[in-house]
Write an enzyme that holds these catalytic residues in place. Sequence first.
Site, PDB file in Angstrom:
ATOM      1  N   TRP A 120       0.844  -1.194   0.000  1.00  8.90           N
ATOM      2  CA  TRP A 120       0.000   0.000   0.000  1.00  8.90           C
ATOM      3  C   TRP A 120       0.880   1.245   0.000  1.00  8.90           C
ATOM      4  O   TRP A 120       1.909   1.297   0.684  1.00  8.90           O
ATOM      5  CB  TRP A 120      -0.911  -0.020   1.233  1.00  8.90           C
ATOM      6  CG  TRP A 120      -1.825   1.146   1.359  1.00  8.90           C
ATOM      7  CD1 TRP A 120      -2.642   1.660   0.395  1.00  8.90           C
ATOM      8  CD2 TRP A 120      -2.011   1.964   2.517  1.00  8.90           C
ATOM      9  NE1 TRP A 120      -3.345   2.731   0.884  1.00  8.90           N
ATOM     10  CE2 TRP A 120      -2.972   2.945   2.190  1.00  8.90           C
ATOM     11  CE3 TRP A 120      -1.483   1.944   3.802  1.00  8.90           C
ATOM     12  CZ2 TRP A 120      -3.408   3.910   3.088  1.00  8.90           C
ATOM     13  CZ3 TRP A 120      -1.907   2.898   4.702  1.00  8.90           C
ATOM     14  CH2 TRP A 120      -2.861   3.862   4.347  1.00  8.90           C
ATOM     15  N   ASP A 136      -1.388  -5.933   8.722  1.00 12.47           N
ATOM     16  CA  ASP A 136      -2.341  -4.891   8.357  1.00 12.47           C
ATOM     17  C   ASP A 136      -3.631  -5.568   7.906  1.00 12.47           C
ATOM     18  O   ASP A 136      -3.648  -6.284   6.897  1.00 12.47           O
ATOM     19  CB  ASP A 136      -1.767  -4.020   7.239  1.00 12.47           C
ATOM     20  CG  ASP A 136      -2.638  -2.818   6.924  1.00 12.47           C
ATOM     21  OD1 ASP A 136      -3.684  -2.648   7.576  1.00 12.47           O
ATOM     22  OD2 ASP A 136      -2.275  -2.044   6.017  1.00 12.47           O
ATOM     23  N   LYS A 149     -13.714   0.064   5.594  1.00 10.78           N
ATOM     24  CA  LYS A 149     -14.259  -0.587   4.407  1.00 10.78           C
ATOM     25  C   LYS A 149     -15.445  -1.479   4.734  1.00 10.78           C
ATOM     26  O   LYS A 149     -16.491  -1.397   4.085  1.00 10.78           O
ATOM     27  CB  LYS A 149     -13.172  -1.412   3.705  1.00 10.78           C
ATOM     28  CG  LYS A 149     -12.214  -0.592   2.856  1.00 10.78           C
ATOM     29  CD  LYS A 149     -11.231   0.196   3.698  1.00 10.78           C
ATOM     30  CE  LYS A 149     -10.234   0.967   2.846  1.00 10.78           C
ATOM     31  NZ  LYS A 149      -9.328   1.772   3.685  1.00 10.78           N
TER      32      LYS A 149
END
Length: 398
Positions: free
Chosen positions: A130, A212, A247
Amino acid sequence: MFETIKSRGIDQILALMQAFRADPRTNKVDLVVGVYKDADGKVPVMRAVKEAERLLIDEETTKTYVGMAGDPEYCGLVPKILLSEGSSALAAGRVVSLQTPGGSGALKVGSDLLNSIKPDQKLWVSTPTWANHVPVATDAGLVTDQYPYFRPSDRGLDFEGMMAHLDQHAVAGDAILLHACCHNPTGVDPNFEQWQSITDFVLDRGLLPFVDCAYQGLGDGMEQDVAGLRHIAERAPEMLIASSFSKNFGIYRERVGAITIIAKDPQQLATTKGAAETVIRSNYSMPPSHGARSVATVLASRDLSDLWSEELDEMRKRIADMRSALKQKLEERQVTRDLSFLTDQKGMFSYTGFGPEQVEGLRADHGIYVAKDGRINVAGLSSENLDVVADGFAAMLR
């Protein structure tokens, strides 16, 4: 003194967002921004969240501070979502979660914590990872290095290359950043057997796993998506987990995340939690309340939790359907390349393999906006734009 500042340049995602807004074409397609969109191209507020917010407004009696660790009910629910209520580490009192401003805040707190323990701590990150992982880590004072991950030839996982590189270069005491599921930007995840091998290697080499977990529930399901994370957590003596509800609850602007710490024993956990709170105090003092209270209200209610699960299932199914539909549309356009990567990859993102010239061609000739590294947000696809995207992709893939 401000004249001495050297610009880091505009973030590529923000630059593409600005370019998209300025584009006058009516059939333009945004596949850049990493948010879930419904079939109408909207970023919806989940019904369960709406109801939880209504309850909060009706029942809230104070706006006082929540404290450095955040909302207690929320912090008690996070480990059960990540690790399950049957976690042996949880039962042994070796786990604590602290609320943070989103997953980014969790990564920042975790990175600052590592640097406070061991200045110049090395953190291994995947190639690619990311876009914010390396800046967050290096700004915290960590030294980053990269291990192979994505294999362009088949748009899959270069597991052998990953493990061989780490075996040759990683040393005891290093930390390794792993994506729990729905790898951003590639959409390529290890299978469970590979997670078992990663766990064995991490333990044998004496590495600290830093996982993560930003997309739990958007790949195969809330439980399935963290099978690898849970396997490591059951065996690792120490571990950090950065997680987010942005999300899977669709509450991006509310910034709801957590840093979860697993320590060797309750005594070390208490000390480490105190160190994390010191980091929090010097960063943002304490997190906001509303988003975390919304999540806790949903998860604590059987009815709202069931409704949220149904909505999350709908989101996950729509993403999977768009992957299959794009693959089918490309096959209809006589694209002969292997397109299995579209349905093999997981979650919102797919690494198409498009290079800079193809990305520019998609934008200039077809009005399709794709991240410069070829990443697309699959949730940006819909029945309205699927043919436009398929035409553009087919032109680049032939």
